[in-house]
Design a protein around this motif. Structure first.
Motif, PDB file in Angstrom:
ATOM      1  N   GLU A 129      35.431  28.920  11.588  1.00 13.54           N
ATOM      2  CA  GLU A 129      34.217  28.438  12.256  1.00 13.54           C
ATOM      3  C   GLU A 129      32.972  29.085  11.667  1.00 13.54           C
ATOM      4  OE1 GLU A 129      33.858  26.079  14.561  1.00 13.54           O
ATOM      5  OE2 GLU A 129      35.992  25.641  14.470  1.00 13.54           O
ATOM      6  N   THR A 130      33.025  30.409  11.435  1.00 14.10           N
ATOM      7  CA  THR A 130      31.825  31.151  11.042  1.00 14.10           C
ATOM      8  C   THR A 130      31.804  31.552   9.583  1.00 14.10           C
ATOM      9  OG1 THR A 130      32.784  33.321  11.559  1.00 14.10           O
ATOM     10  CG2 THR A 130      31.744  32.115  13.375  1.00 14.10           C
TER      11      THR A 130
ATOM     12  N   ASN B   2      37.439  33.545   9.416  1.00 17.57           N
ATOM     13  CA  ASN B   2      37.175  32.671  10.549  1.00 17.57           C
ATOM     14  C   ASN B   2      36.667  31.329  10.028  1.00 17.57           C
ATOM     15  OD1 ASN B   2      35.727  31.331  12.751  1.00 17.57           O
ATOM     16  ND2 ASN B   2      35.966  33.237  13.874  1.00 17.57           N
TER      17      ASN B   2
ATOM     18  N   VAL C  28      37.815  37.998   9.669  1.00 19.08           N
ATOM     19  CA  VAL C  28      38.513  38.455  10.862  1.00 19.08           C
ATOM     20  C   VAL C  28      39.083  39.833  10.589  1.00 19.08           C
ATOM     21  CG1 VAL C  28      40.387  37.974  12.488  1.00 19.08           C
ATOM     22  CG2 VAL C  28      39.057  36.091  11.523  1.00 19.08           C
TER      23      VAL C  28
ATOM     24  N   ASN D  77      42.403  29.651  11.698  1.00 18.18           N
ATOM     25  CA  ASN D  77      41.644  30.319  10.649  1.00 18.18           C
ATOM     26  C   ASN D  77      42.458  30.299   9.361  1.00 18.18           C
ATOM     27  OD1 ASN D  77      39.396  31.020  12.356  1.00 18.18           O
ATOM     28  ND2 ASN D  77      40.741  32.517  13.329  1.00 18.18           N
TER      29      ASN D  77
END
Length: 715
Positions: free
Chosen positions: A384-385, A382, A389, A367
């Motif tokens: 990915e998203t 994050n 976090v 991340n």
């Protein structure tokens, strides 16, 4: 000033803001629930606004995508409320990131509707369900607003409006006539290495900036007058040197021979807004860059006396792949509130820089960490998203601080970095704190329970009656021997002996210190490297081909100032190396043992007399020994073996002919078949076997006169 009576959101401004953001969040949640099963991240965020007309669409899937499925012309529809239907092209990056690029830009101020059909497929055969969402394109800035932006200032950057010199890239025979005088005032057994930095002056008439390398004793290794360019000069994570060029709003990349080999800008229409605060380039070919994104906002809806036509600067963070395509985009408009800004900032101004991102760092878990100066916040995102976090510091702090030396922790900070021991360091500028005394800080983070424990900090002893205080810029680098190198940034009290850079040992003793003789000169960041100006081979760019029972061809990235390469290899478990040398970036290893594992590494010999370190050890295994048969009319070789995705077929035929190609599992079940038109001579074909289950397979080839097979392993 900000309205005070915000309890229960009773004020009109805050109520409108709350309603607006609640509406955005509702749209986002609804769209995200629809799409979460299909994609981990979508850009633009459904329901978002302020996008550039040149924006691309990026979709990161939760599994590997069948590349053939994204080439269907009816996969999705893109329609602008003003521009109508848009044709597009699709590209798959690294197996699961789909990049959709409209062939024509969108119109200013329009809404774009995207409709997916249920045609996307993963390599496991599953289908991504269809859905739809929309996003808004920004309004064009007026000529008055564009002129206003040119007058805006930045504590970290050269002043706007200064006329640049003629140079746009490093020149041969670089001038050093105007190199600012400097002194190494302390040199008491510092860490080994060479210091990389650049100067820039607070005097608007001084346009000479020099990316510079010096030794610990101050002796000059290399420098070059770059006018105002050269900002944030460093050796990046991929081994290349980088600096910012203001004349084309982008980053220049140099090899170890000081040759310019590349340049980098943001994508998606943010090329001209590419910002010089940070670039991070990694050995896997990925790059992180940032942009400052000005948008027109009616601030009277948020604060008393707010400008109805304010220019508010957002933050854009982009991840680029090896082909410089945007594969991840994070925008402050989708995640931060404008009112997250530090309380001492003026929200009634004509220009508001509410985030001011100044550092991006890829964290150990993949991340990213970002530093938002004007919010006094460190955020972990994050990758990915795109979601948080955690958030640390500022108005949205989630952490409990233990053993901190000041109750405010930091204010207007710079340079968040994850260091080798797992802790993080940052530079606390300490602007607007009760005591304005800049410092380097190290925290140990419990990211599960959100506890930040101060492990170490360093404030410079006073110089006379003055604290060492940098209003902007600054950096902290933990060196390999445990010492810490600090840039104090934009220091004040220019007539005193305030240092620009300080290195301290583990007991906070000053072992090295540097000062420009002209007190108006300052550094942005400073770094020290045990630097060998000869590029190490990138392990991610080493490829193996033509693997047989007794040979293999090894290919690697070409180094620009290389005169030769050395390759060492040996059987696994053996001690003695076998040595090969070559002047090109490929070497065939022969006389290997069948069905044997080998390890190898490569180094570079450069024209400047330096030799690089060995590359990371890599391995391969030879095939089983083959029967020696008469040479057939047609020959086929399959590689790599084992294979994970693409199986290469190397064909040699006397004349053009049709080859029937089939793949069987060990039970005799046919898993794939294809007819191949082979041309006379040598040719190649690529077969995607990523969808096959792991295991052993037989590749069968049939011609009118021959029938033969080869085994391979899918893993």
């Amino acid at each position: 000033m900000i309205k005070k009576d915000i309890n229960a959101f009773k004020t009109i401004g805050m109520k409108k803001q709350s309603t607006f953001f609640a509406f955005l969040i509702l749209i986002f949640i609804t769209a995200s629930l629809q799409l979460s099963a299909q994609f981990q991240n979508i850009s633009p965020v459904p329901g978002s606004k302020y996008h550039k007309p040149q924006t691309t669409l990026v979709f990161r899937a939760s599994g590997l995508i069948d590349e053939s499925s994204i080439l269907q012309g009816n996969l999705l529809e893109i329609k602008g409320s003003k521009s109508g239907m848009h044709e597009w092209t699709a590209h798959l990056s690294e197996g699961r990131t789909i990049i959709i690029k409209p062939k024509e830009s969108f119109n200013w101020g329009e809404t774009v509707q995207v409709t997916f059909h249920s045609l996307f497929k993963r390599t496991d055969g599953s289908t991504i369900s269809g859905t739809s969402f929309s996003f808004d394109i920004m309004n064009e800035l007026s000529s008055e607003q564009k002129a206003l932006l040119k007058t805006s200032t930045d504590d970290d950057m050269p002043d706007a409006g200064v006329v640049y010199g003629a140079s746009s890239v490093l020149r041969e025979g670089c001038s050093i006539d105007s190199l600012p005088s400097y002194m190494v005032t302390i040199n008491n057994n510092p860490a080994p290495g060479q210091i990389f930095h650049n100067n820039q002056s607070d005097d608007k008439k001084d346009t000479n900036s020099f990316p510079t390398i010096i030794n610990n004793d101050g002796s000059l290794v290399w420098t070059c007058d770059q006018s105002l360019n050269g900002h944030d000069f460093k050796v990046n994570k991929n081994g290349y040197m980088t600096y910012f060029n203001y004349e084309f709003d982008g980053w220049v990349v140099m090899d170890s021979n000081y040759a310019v080999i590349d340049s980098v800008q943001c994508g998606n229409g943010y090329e001209d807004e590419t910002n010089g605060h940070e670039i991070m380039m990694y050995p896997d070919g990925h790059t992180f860059v940032i942009a400052f994104d000005p948008q027109t906002v009616d601030m009277s809806q948020l604060v008393t006396g707010g400008n109805t036509n304010a220019l508010v600067k957002g933050l854009i963070i982009q991840e680029l792949d090896a082909e410089k395509q945007v594969i991840f985009q994070w925008r402050s408009w989708d995640h931060f509130l404008i009112t997250d800004i530090n309380p001492t900032q003026n929200l009634t101004a004509a220009i508001i820089d509410y985030v001011h991102g100044n550092a991006v760092e890829r964290d150990n878990d993949g991340n990213i960490l970002i530093s938002s100066r004007n919010m006094s916040e460190i955020s972990k995102i994050n990758l990915e998203t795109g979601e948080f976090v955690w958030r640390m510091g500022g108005k949205n702090n989630q952490f409990t601080f233990v053993n901190d030396n000041i109750p405010e922790h930091w204010n207007y900070q710079h340079d968040i970095r994850r260091i080798a021991n797992g802790n993080v360091t940052l530079f606390n500028n300490a602007v607007d704190l009760p005591v304005e005394h800049s410092e380097a800080k190290e925290y140990q983070l419990d990211e599960i329970n959100k506890v930040a424990t101060l492990i170490w900090h360093y404030e410079h002893p006073p110089i006379g009656d003055a604290h060492v205080f940098g209003t902007g810029s600054g950096s902290v680098q933990r060196l390999e021997n445990g010492n810490t190198l600090i840039s104090w940034g934009k220091t004040i009290n220019s007539t005193s002996n305030i240092p620009n850079y300080t290195e301290v040992d583990t007991n906070n003793n000053i072992v090295w210190e540097f000062k420009f003789e002209d007190g108006l000169q300052r550094g942005y960041r400073v770094h020290k490297y045990s630097w060998k100006p000869c590029e190490i081979i990138n392990p991610d760019l080493i490829t193996l081909s033509k693997l047989t029972d007794n040979s293999v061809k090894v290919t690697w990235n070409q180094v620009h100032n290389a005169v030769s390469y050395d390759l060492q290899y040996r059987k696994l478990g053996k001690v003695k190396w076998k040595f090969q040398s070559t002047t090109i970036n490929t070497k065939k290893l022969i006389n290997l043992k069948p069905e044997s594992g080998y390890e190898f590494h490569i180094r570079t010999n450069c024209s400047n007399g330096y030799t690089s370190d060995w590359s990371k050890l890599d391995t391969f295994a030879t095939e089983a020994q083959r029967l020696i048969l008469p040479v057939p009319v047609t020959t086929v070789m399959v590689y790599p073996n084992p294979v994970s995705g693409i199986l290469n077929l190397q064909l040699t035929t006397v004349e053009e002919e049709m080859i029937a190609f089939s793949i069987y599992d060990l039970t005799g079940k046919k898993m794939m078949e294809k007819n191949i038109d082979a041309i006379a001579g040598e040719s190649s074909q690529q077969i995607d076997v990523a969808g096959l289950p792991d295991g052993y397979y037989i590749a069968e080839f049939k011609t009118p006169t021959q029938n033969f097979v080869q085994k391979f392993v899918k893993q």
